[in-house]
Write a protein that holds these residues in place. Structure first.
Motif, short mmCIF file in Angstrom:
data_model
loop_
_atom_site.label_atom_id
_atom_site.label_comp_id
_atom_site.label_asym_id
_atom_site.label_seq_id
_atom_site.Cartn_x
_atom_site.Cartn_y
_atom_site.Cartn_z
N LEU A 142 1.08 -1.17 0.00
CA LEU A 142 -0.05 0.09 -0.05
C LEU A 142 0.79 1.10 0.05
N GLN A 143 0.73 2.04 -1.08
CA GLN A 143 1.58 3.34 -0.96
C GLN A 143 0.64 4.59 -0.90
N ARG A 144 1.03 5.63 0.07
CA ARG A 144 0.35 6.70 0.04
C ARG A 144 1.36 7.66 -0.91
N ILE A 145 0.59 8.17 -1.85
CA ILE A 145 1.32 8.92 -2.92
C ILE A 145 1.69 10.32 -2.48
N ASN A 146 2.61 10.57 -2.61
CA ASN A 146 3.29 12.31 -2.36
C ASN A 146 2.53 13.37 -3.22
N HIS A 147 1.32 13.68 -2.86
CA HIS A 147 0.48 14.59 -3.64
C HIS A 147 0.95 15.94 -3.96
N SER A 148 1.96 16.48 -3.14
CA SER A 148 2.55 17.77 -3.39
C SER A 148 3.63 17.73 -4.63
N ILE A 149 4.02 16.23 -4.89
CA ILE A 149 5.12 16.15 -5.91
C ILE A 149 4.24 15.72 -7.23
N PHE A 150 3.32 14.73 -7.06
CA PHE A 150 2.45 14.15 -8.19
C PHE A 150 1.04 14.83 -7.96
N THR A 151 1.06 15.96 -8.44
CA THR A 151 -0.39 16.64 -8.29
C THR A 151 -1.37 15.97 -9.01
N ASN A 152 -1.32 15.44 -10.08
CA ASN A 152 -2.36 14.77 -10.92
C ASN A 152 -2.28 13.34 -10.65
N VAL A 153 -2.93 12.98 -9.75
CA VAL A 153 -2.96 11.60 -9.36
C VAL A 153 -3.85 10.82 -10.34
N GLU A 154 -4.79 11.25 -10.90
CA GLU A 154 -5.32 10.42 -11.90
C GLU A 154 -4.85 10.26 -13.12
N LYS A 155 -4.20 11.34 -13.46
CA LYS A 155 -3.29 10.97 -14.96
C LYS A 155 -2.21 10.11 -14.77
N LEU A 156 -1.61 10.29 -13.44
CA LEU A 156 -0.43 9.46 -13.16
C LEU A 156 -0.87 8.09 -12.92
N THR A 157 -1.98 7.77 -12.55
CA THR A 157 -2.47 6.32 -12.28
C THR A 157 -2.81 5.91 -13.87
N ASP A 158 -3.52 6.73 -14.64
CA ASP A 158 -3.64 6.31 -16.07
C ASP A 158 -2.71 5.96 -16.68
N ASN A 159 -1.21 6.56 -16.40
CA ASN A 159 -0.27 6.26 -17.11
C ASN A 159 0.50 4.98 -16.61
N MET A 160 0.53 4.51 -15.30
CA MET A 160 0.71 3.16 -14.81
C MET A 160 -0.17 2.13 -15.29
N ARG A 161 -1.51 2.33 -15.35
CA ARG A 161 -2.48 1.38 -15.97
C ARG A 161 -1.99 1.03 -17.25
N LYS A 162 -2.01 1.99 -18.27
CA LYS A 162 -1.39 1.76 -19.49
C LYS A 162 -0.22 1.12 -19.73
N VAL A 163 0.72 1.44 -19.01
CA VAL A 163 1.97 0.82 -18.99
C VAL A 163 2.00 -0.74 -18.38
N THR A 164 1.16 -0.93 -17.52
CA THR A 164 1.35 -2.29 -16.92
C THR A 164 0.61 -3.16 -17.83
N GLU A 165 -0.57 -2.72 -18.48
CA GLU A 165 -1.51 -3.41 -19.29
C GLU A 165 -0.59 -3.77 -20.65
N HIS A 166 0.14 -2.63 -21.03
CA HIS A 166 0.91 -3.05 -22.29
C HIS A 166 1.78 -3.99 -22.13
N LEU A 167 2.64 -4.01 -20.84
CA LEU A 167 3.69 -4.85 -20.54
C LEU A 167 3.10 -6.27 -20.29
N LYS A 168 2.09 -6.44 -19.70
CA LYS A 168 1.29 -7.70 -19.35
C LYS A 168 1.01 -8.39 -20.69
#
Length: 376
Positions: free
Chosen positions: A49-75
């Motif tokens: 479980l990770q608490r995201i540093n929101h002061s650095i990663f200000t757009n968590v929704e877009k960040l998460t979408d990047n991660m989802r795209k990449v992990t799905e592509h790799l899988k």
């Protein structure tokens, strides 16, 4: 440490069977807070479980979408290969009860959850040539599998993340503000910054901008972002929140920064900071075994430039944070960021003195492949 009550609230919003009482801090990251939780069932998978540093990663929704795209592509790539295990070789995001892949708690903190990859390990300091070789294979394969994603598909999570001109501008602003009254004590470090500043702007030169392709890269290839199995073989590349467009040399450079250093990135005794060139050679062999499949001539030429730039840039970032009063990176003691900066500057000096020979190693290795790198 987070309270069990707070963790319980967060965990209840993910589709998981985590035992809240088993939580413990995990990892050595500078930015986010990570917790390990056991599955309530002895036979079930455990969790991170990770608490995201929101002061650095200000757009968590877009960040998460990047991660989802990449992990799905790799899988999908691993499944298409017909061998390998996507669940073991790629991080798996766990959805929340409303189908999203992050949760905002009652205090405004953002969280995400992954399956924990058991029977794996990571190293802050590389110990063997095999580990370095496996790390090179891991990051080379990671880049190769993502090389067919067009530039522009990923959200720019941190704008100008590896733009040294911007990093130097931020340092100049910190010096001008001198918020913590520390500028007078870092004159020697600022002199080193100035000495190398012009040569470090290679990737902003018009010729390089015109010839180097932007690709989807990791952007944070510290060696401890590769999980190895019990046989010290690469299994999974982790910490995907900075995956976005960039130059492959950035990833190569950050990996070399953490692999060839004979000690830690915050070593206080600068005399201990030497280059382990056998580890460099091993990493290059592993990396080019995978990356030679897609690299252009211009990218091969740029790799050593990245190896010089990344420790310099990291030093500039540490120094900037020190001057600003330690607002960005976690520190363990006062002056930690300055100690980190000094160590990275020393590493730059060592790399600079050996750059020609290291570049020749890269060229010798790329020549071993029948398929020459394409022009670019």
């Amino acid at each position: 440490m987070q309270s069990s009550k707070n963790i319980a609230e967060v965990v209840s919003h993910f589709k998981c069977a985590a035992d809240v009482g088993s939580q413990k801090a995990y990892g050595s990251g500078h930015i986010n807070d990570t917790f390990f939780l056991r599955n309530a069932s002895a036979s079930g998978p455990n969790y991170l479980l990770q608490r995201i540093n929101h002061s650095i990663f200000t757009n968590v929704e877009k960040l998460t979408d990047n991660m989802r795209k990449v992990t799905e592509h790799l899988k999908n790539k691993i499944s298409a290969f017909g061998h390998g295990d996507p669940l073991k070789e790629v991080m798996t995001l766990i959805p929340t009860t409303n189908g999203r892949f992050f949760y905002k708690d009652s205090t405004g903190d953002y969280w995400r959850m992954f399956y924990f990859l058991s029977d794996t390990k990571s190293y802050d300091v590389v110990q063997t040539e095999k580990q370095a070789y496996e790390g090179g294979k891991a990051f080379g394969k990671f880049q190769a599998m993502l090389s067919d994603i067009p530039a522009g598909e990923m959200f720019e999570v941190i704008p100008d993340f590896h733009n040294i001109q911007k990093r130097l501008q931020h340092l100049d602003e910190a010096v001008a503000n001198d918020a913590s009254g520390r500028v007078a004590s870092v004159a020697a470090e600022l002199a080193i910054v100035k000495k190398y500043a012009a040569s470090m702007q290679y990737f902003q030169q018009p010729e390089q901008v015109a010839t180097l392709p932007k690709r989807v890269i990791h952007n944070d290839t510290k060696f401890n972002n590769v999980l190895l199995n019990s046989n010290d073989e690469a299994q999974c590349v982790i910490d995907l929140e900075t995956v976005m467009d960039g130059y492959v040399a950035y990833d190569f450079g950050d990996a070399i920064r953490t692999i060839v250093n004979t000690t830690t990135e915050d070593e206080a005794d600068l005399s201990k900071i030497q280059l382990n060139l056998p580890l460099f050679n091993a990493y290059v062999r592993g990396y080019l075994q995978e990356a030679s499949k897609f690299l252009t001539d211009a990218e091969v030429k740029s790799l050593m430039k990245g190896a010089l730039l990344l420790p310099y840039m990291q030093a500039v970032r540490f120094l900037t944070d020190h001057i600003n009063g330690d607002k960005y990176f976690k520190i363990k003691f006062e002056g930690h960021n300055l100690q980190r900066a000094r160590a990275q500057f020393q590493l730059v000096k060592m790399l600079d003195a050996n750059a020609d020979a290291m570049q020749q190693t890269i060229l010798n290795e790329i020549d071993k492949y029948n398929t020459a790198p394409t022009n670019g």
